[in-house]
Design a protein around this motif. Structure first.
Motif, PDB file in Angstrom:
ATOM      1  N   ALA A  56      -6.954  -5.472  -1.832  1.00 31.70           N
ATOM      2  CA  ALA A  56      -7.302  -6.041  -0.534  1.00 31.70           C
ATOM      3  C   ALA A  56      -6.799  -7.476  -0.492  1.00 31.70           C
ATOM      4  O   ALA A  56      -7.068  -8.257  -1.402  1.00 31.70           O
ATOM      5  N   THR A  57      -6.058  -7.806   0.533  1.00 32.53           N
ATOM      6  CA  THR A  57      -5.535  -9.161   0.690  1.00 32.53           C
ATOM      7  C   THR A  57      -6.186  -9.790   1.918  1.00 32.53           C
ATOM      8  O   THR A  57      -5.848  -9.451   3.044  1.00 32.53           O
ATOM      9  N   PRO A  58      -7.130 -10.694   1.703  1.00 30.25           N
ATOM     10  CA  PRO A  58      -7.762 -11.365   2.836  1.00 30.25           C
ATOM     11  C   PRO A  58      -6.759 -12.285   3.548  1.00 30.25           C
ATOM     12  O   PRO A  58      -5.621 -12.451   3.114  1.00 30.25           O
ATOM     13  N   GLU A  59      -7.208 -12.885   4.612  1.00 30.54           N
ATOM     14  CA  GLU A  59      -6.326 -13.734   5.427  1.00 30.54           C
ATOM     15  C   GLU A  59      -5.728 -14.890   4.637  1.00 30.54           C
ATOM     16  O   GLU A  59      -4.646 -15.364   4.961  1.00 30.54           O
ATOM     17  N   ASP A  60      -6.397 -15.369   3.593  1.00 34.03           N
ATOM     18  CA  ASP A  60      -5.851 -16.492   2.820  1.00 34.03           C
ATOM     19  C   ASP A  60      -4.713 -16.058   1.898  1.00 34.03           C
ATOM     20  O   ASP A  60      -4.074 -16.879   1.256  1.00 34.03           O
ATOM     21  N   GLY A  61      -4.465 -14.724   1.819  1.00 35.02           N
ATOM     22  CA  GLY A  61      -3.339 -14.221   1.039  1.00 35.02           C
ATOM     23  C   GLY A  61      -3.602 -14.048  -0.444  1.00 35.02           C
ATOM     24  O   GLY A  61      -2.740 -13.606  -1.179  1.00 35.02           O
ATOM     25  N   VAL A  62      -4.797 -14.387  -0.903  1.00 34.20           N
ATOM     26  CA  VAL A  62      -5.133 -14.263  -2.315  1.00 34.20           C
ATOM     27  C   VAL A  62      -5.775 -12.898  -2.545  1.00 34.20           C
ATOM     28  O   VAL A  62      -6.762 -12.552  -1.895  1.00 34.20           O
ATOM     29  N   ILE A  63      -5.190 -12.119  -3.445  1.00 35.80           N
ATOM     30  CA  ILE A  63      -5.753 -10.808  -3.746  1.00 35.80           C
ATOM     31  C   ILE A  63      -7.009 -11.022  -4.574  1.00 35.80           C
ATOM     32  O   ILE A  63      -6.961 -11.541  -5.679  1.00 35.80           O
TER      33      ILE A  63
END
Length: 170
Positions: A56-63
């Motif tokens: 899952a990759t949240p909006e901040d781009g950090v998995i």
């Protein structure tokens, strides 16, 4: 006598309908997105599609975590299935498996477990998945299993120092 038989049949059908309704209430619908991550890999949803564990990759781009998703891969004759721990162990499968990939078919130790009787005969879901993955790569799982057996019986894997030792056959 005829009315007694008719009454018995009516009672039988009424009881049958009652039992069907009662058991339908306990039927669990499998939705991939509702499964805990530990049950996701190798599960099949109620719609007959395979569940896959994805990053899952949240909006901040950090998995930061994983999530269970419904894939587009349809299983022909199975629905509402969460793979058993026994099959996971017998086949050398991993509940933390991410996505669907044929890479495991390149690993002799994995192929040895996949082709073992305890997996190949007892775990149709896992065998079906890898059968289809092998076919997608232009080969048949039965050919891979036969090659693995020949390799083990000839001792060729033991002669190659760089190759991992094959798993024992069951």
């Amino acid at each position: 006598m005829a009315s007694s038989m008719r009454s018995s049949l009516i009672l039988f059908f009424t009881c049958s309908l009652f039992l069907q309704a009662a058991f339908a209430e306990y039927k669990v619908e499998v939705k991939c997105e509702s499964l805990p991550n530990g049950d996701c890999a190798f599960a099949i949803s109620s719609s007959g599609k395979r569940c896959i564990l994805e990053k899952a990759t949240p909006e901040d781009g950090v998995i930061s975590e994983y999530t269970c998703k419904t894939s587009e891969v349809i299983v022909a004759n199975m629905r509402e299935h969460i793979e058993s721990d026994e099959c996971m162990d017998a086949c050398g499968a991993n509940r933390n498996f991410i996505g669907i990939s044929s890479d495991d078919l390149l690993e002799p130790q994995f192929v040895s477990k996949l082709c073992s009787p305890s997996c190949y005969r007892e775990c149709p879901n896992i065998v079906d998945l890898y059968f289809n993955l092998a076919a997608g790569e232009g080969t048949y799982l039965s050919e891979l299993c036969n090659n693995q057996k020949k390799l083990q019986s000839s001792g060729a894997a033991e002669d190659d120092a760089d190759a991992p030792a094959p798993s024992p056959s069951f």
